[in-house]
Enzyme design. Structure first.
Site, PDB file in Angstrom:
ATOM      1  N   CYS A 195       0.823  -1.205   0.000  1.00 10.79           N
ATOM      2  CA  CYS A 195       0.000   0.000   0.000  1.00 10.79           C
ATOM      3  C   CYS A 195       0.862   1.262   0.000  1.00 10.79           C
ATOM      4  O   CYS A 195       1.515   1.551  -0.993  1.00 10.79           O
ATOM      5  CB  CYS A 195      -0.991  -0.024   1.165  1.00 10.79           C
TER       6      CYS A 195
ATOM      7  N   HIS B 268      -3.800  -4.991   0.343  1.00 12.17           N
ATOM      8  CA  HIS B 268      -3.277  -5.439   1.639  1.00 12.17           C
ATOM      9  C   HIS B 268      -3.363  -6.959   1.737  1.00 12.17           C
ATOM     10  O   HIS B 268      -4.430  -7.505   2.058  1.00 12.17           O
ATOM     11  CB  HIS B 268      -4.085  -4.822   2.783  1.00 12.17           C
TER      12      HIS B 268
ATOM     13  N   GLU C 280      -2.268  -8.809   4.050  1.00 12.20           N
ATOM     14  CA  GLU C 280      -2.512  -9.174   5.443  1.00 12.20           C
ATOM     15  C   GLU C 280      -3.983  -9.045   5.822  1.00 12.20           C
ATOM     16  O   GLU C 280      -4.403  -9.538   6.878  1.00 12.20           O
ATOM     17  CB  GLU C 280      -1.635  -8.330   6.379  1.00 12.20           C
TER      18      GLU C 280
END
Length: 207
Positions: free
Chosen positions: A79, A183, A185
């Site tokens: 990001c 993202h 994660e």
């Protein structure tokens, strides 16, 4: 050891938890020497380009990241980490790290039904093979939240694209550096699989 770069740009604990889920030992650090010594570096971030660059410069992490890139350490940008790895961002009119050539511009949309920031799940279409993206299938969706989009100078640096009104670069890389606008994660199992492949990646890309 994997070092997750701390430069006051948020979401570090979620990245650390995701690493732990895939068996990747990681520490969060703002120490330039730890970053230089790391076997792998994850460079995440949320927030604004201007404040991020000020933090990186004040700590010396900007130079440590450049050194890690030059010495071939595998690096994953996420990001804001991706965006400030290019040369310039329209956000705060900011000169950025310049690990790869290119700029970051704000979305300018004609469709009134589309909002900025671009937020939520979106498909990622791999257009150039890369070891970290092996196994990403057509239609696989990842989680995005961003108002600015990367525009690499060299088309060969684009690994994947997504569509928000029009196509935009959602992953890029060259050599030992790979980065995602989304993202991983926060992207469930498909994101964790991407982190697993980064954990196994030696920093090389076959020609």
């Amino acid at each position: 050891m994997v070092v997750i770069v701390d430069y006051d740009a948020g979401n570090l604990k979620s990245v650390e938890r995701a690493c732990r889920e895939v068996g990747l030992s990681a520490e969060i650090s703002s120490d330039p020497n730890r970053i230089r010594e790391a076997k792998r570096v994850i460079f995440p971030g949320v927030g604004a380009a201007g404040s991020a660059m000020r933090s990186l410069a004040a700590s010396g992490v900007d130079r440590a990241l450049a050194d890690a890139f030059e010495t071939g350490t595998p690096i994953l940008g996420i990001c804001l980490g991706l965006q400030i790895s290019l040369e310039y961002s329209e956000e705060n009119d900011t000169d950025t790290l310049g690990l790869l050539p290119g700029e970051v511009h704000r979305f300018r949309l004609d469709d009134p039904d589309l909002k900025v920031p671009h937020m939520g799940w979106n498909a990622v279409h791999v257009i150039r093979p890369h070891p970290v993206f092996d196994g990403v299938q057509l239609g696989d969706e990842f989680y995005f939240v961003h108002a600015y989009r990367p525009i690499p100078e060299r088309p060969t640096d684009v690994i994947a694209e997504s569509v928000y009104e029009g196509p935009f670069c959602s992953a890029l890389g060259r050599g030992n550096y790979v980065a995602t606008q989304f993202h991983p994660e926060k992207s469930g199992r498909v994101g964790l699989r991407l982190l697993e492949r980064f954990a196994d990646w030696d920093g090389r890309v076959d020609a």
